[in-house]
Structures are given as C-alpha cells and as structure tokens.
Design a protein around this motif. Sequence first.
Motif, mmCIF file in Angstrom:
data_model
loop_
_atom_site.group_PDB
_atom_site.id
_atom_site.type_symbol
_atom_site.label_atom_id
_atom_site.label_comp_id
_atom_site.label_asym_id
_atom_site.label_seq_id
_atom_site.Cartn_x
_atom_site.Cartn_y
_atom_site.Cartn_z
ATOM 1 N N GLU A 2 0.846 -1.197 0.000
ATOM 2 C CA GLU A 2 0.000 0.000 0.000
ATOM 3 C C GLU A 2 0.884 1.251 0.000
ATOM 4 O O GLU A 2 1.856 1.328 0.748
ATOM 5 C CB GLU A 2 -0.894 -0.012 1.250
ATOM 6 N N PRO A 3 0.565 2.248 -0.863
ATOM 7 C CA PRO A 3 1.345 3.493 -0.860
ATOM 8 C C PRO A 3 1.271 4.193 0.496
ATOM 9 O O PRO A 3 0.279 4.072 1.219
ATOM 10 C CB PRO A 3 0.665 4.355 -1.919
ATOM 11 N N ARG A 4 2.338 4.928 0.822
ATOM 12 C CA ARG A 4 2.332 5.715 2.048
ATOM 13 C C ARG A 4 1.258 6.790 1.965
ATOM 14 O O ARG A 4 0.890 7.229 0.890
ATOM 15 C CB ARG A 4 3.700 6.365 2.267
ATOM 16 N N GLN A 5 0.786 7.237 3.095
ATOM 17 C CA GLN A 5 -0.296 8.218 3.147
ATOM 18 C C GLN A 5 0.056 9.508 2.413
ATOM 19 O O GLN A 5 -0.793 10.097 1.754
ATOM 20 C CB GLN A 5 -0.687 8.524 4.598
ATOM 21 N N ASN A 6 1.328 9.940 2.496
ATOM 22 C CA ASN A 6 1.681 11.193 1.823
ATOM 23 C C ASN A 6 1.569 11.091 0.306
ATOM 24 O O ASN A 6 1.407 12.103 -0.371
ATOM 25 C CB ASN A 6 3.064 11.703 2.253
ATOM 26 N N ALA A 7 1.634 9.878 -0.240
ATOM 27 C CA ALA A 7 1.432 9.703 -1.682
ATOM 28 C C ALA A 7 -0.012 10.048 -2.056
ATOM 29 O O ALA A 7 -0.271 10.571 -3.138
ATOM 30 C CB ALA A 7 1.762 8.275 -2.105
ATOM 31 N N TRP A 8 -0.943 9.754 -1.165
ATOM 32 C CA TRP A 8 -2.349 10.107 -1.401
ATOM 33 C C TRP A 8 -2.610 11.567 -1.069
ATOM 34 O O TRP A 8 -3.369 12.251 -1.763
ATOM 35 C CB TRP A 8 -3.273 9.223 -0.557
ATOM 36 N N ASP A 9 -1.980 12.046 -0.029
ATOM 37 C CA ASP A 9 -2.234 13.412 0.441
ATOM 38 C C ASP A 9 -1.718 14.489 -0.511
ATOM 39 O O ASP A 9 -2.173 15.629 -0.444
ATOM 40 C CB ASP A 9 -1.594 13.631 1.816
#
Length: 191
Positions: A2-9
């Motif tokens: 799963e991508p790190r949260q900052n990749a989504w943010d």
Amino acid sequence: MEPRQNAWDKDIGRIDEHARTIIAHSPFVLLATSNADGACDLSPRGDPAGSVLVLDDHRLVLADRPGNHRLDSLRNIVHNPHVGLLFIVPGMNETLRVNGRATLVSDAPFFDDLTVQGKRPRLAVLVDVEELYMHCAKAFLRSSLWRPETWPDRGGLPTLGRIAKDQLRIKGVSAKELDEGLDLDARTNQY
C-alpha cells in the motif's frame, strides 16, 4: 504494498499558486484520453510557455492546434471526458499531473487569449480539475533526459521520411524528399 499516506495526500484537487506557476512556465503538455471502450491515446501538445490558461482554481483550458489530423483526442473526449495532463517544464525534473473531465469548446471569451502567432484556435479543451499533484523527479533523473551529453547521436536514428517511406511503402519519392516536405509542413503549419 500500500502506498504511504503522503502519496495520497499530495493530491490537492485544485490549481494552487505553485501549479499556476508551473503551468505558466510549461511549453509542453501530454494529453491522455481514452475512448468509450478504454483504448488509450497520448497526445503531445506544445505552445509557447503561458499558453495554457488557468481560468480559476478548478478549470484550465488549452488550445487545440493542427497535428496529425487523426483527431484521436477530440473523438475520445466526446465519448469519454476523463483526461490526464502531464505538464513538463524544460530542465525541471518534477512534473505536474492533472486529471479531470474535459469539454470541447468552439468559442468562448478566452479564445483571444489562446491566439498564438495570429492564429486563433478553432477548438479548445476545457478541463475541470479533479486531481492535481506533483510527480517526483525519479523518471527524469533515471533517464538523464535534460543532460544533452547522454542523448543519442541522431545519425544512428532514422528520419521521419525514412520511417514513413518504409512503413507506408511510399513509391516514387525518396526519403530525403519526404523529410524536406515534412520539415516544411512542420515549420509552416504549426498554428
């Protein structure tokens, strides 16, 4: 994985001051479209830097200029409005990615602002921005794209005239003559 949260943010979903600056400095953008069946097309678009207009925090517009006359992008937008844009600034390793919904526009008050070298476009692509984020530099760094000393010698590559002659089996004209005609067309029919 799963991508790190900052990749989504990093998706801010709007055109902020930094995106406006990058768009204003980008003379080259790639436009990705797909038809109703999902077949994809990727079209390079180039105009002087500043030619893509930001209308507000959620809308931008780019002129449609003469190209290969296949109209793949335009036909795709009619059937499937989802588009992706990748803004490239020469010498900058990071790119700006924009995804949204496109509409083809044949006239609007901003058309005069899309005029380049006295040529007003007949159509423009209006994009309602849904996603917007910076893309990291890794691909450009790995490819050494901005380092001329790594570029291949053009002498080892076929010309477009040679490719066209061979692929289309064109008879009665040399590859050199095709290259001269293609070069003249590219220089004189840009807008």
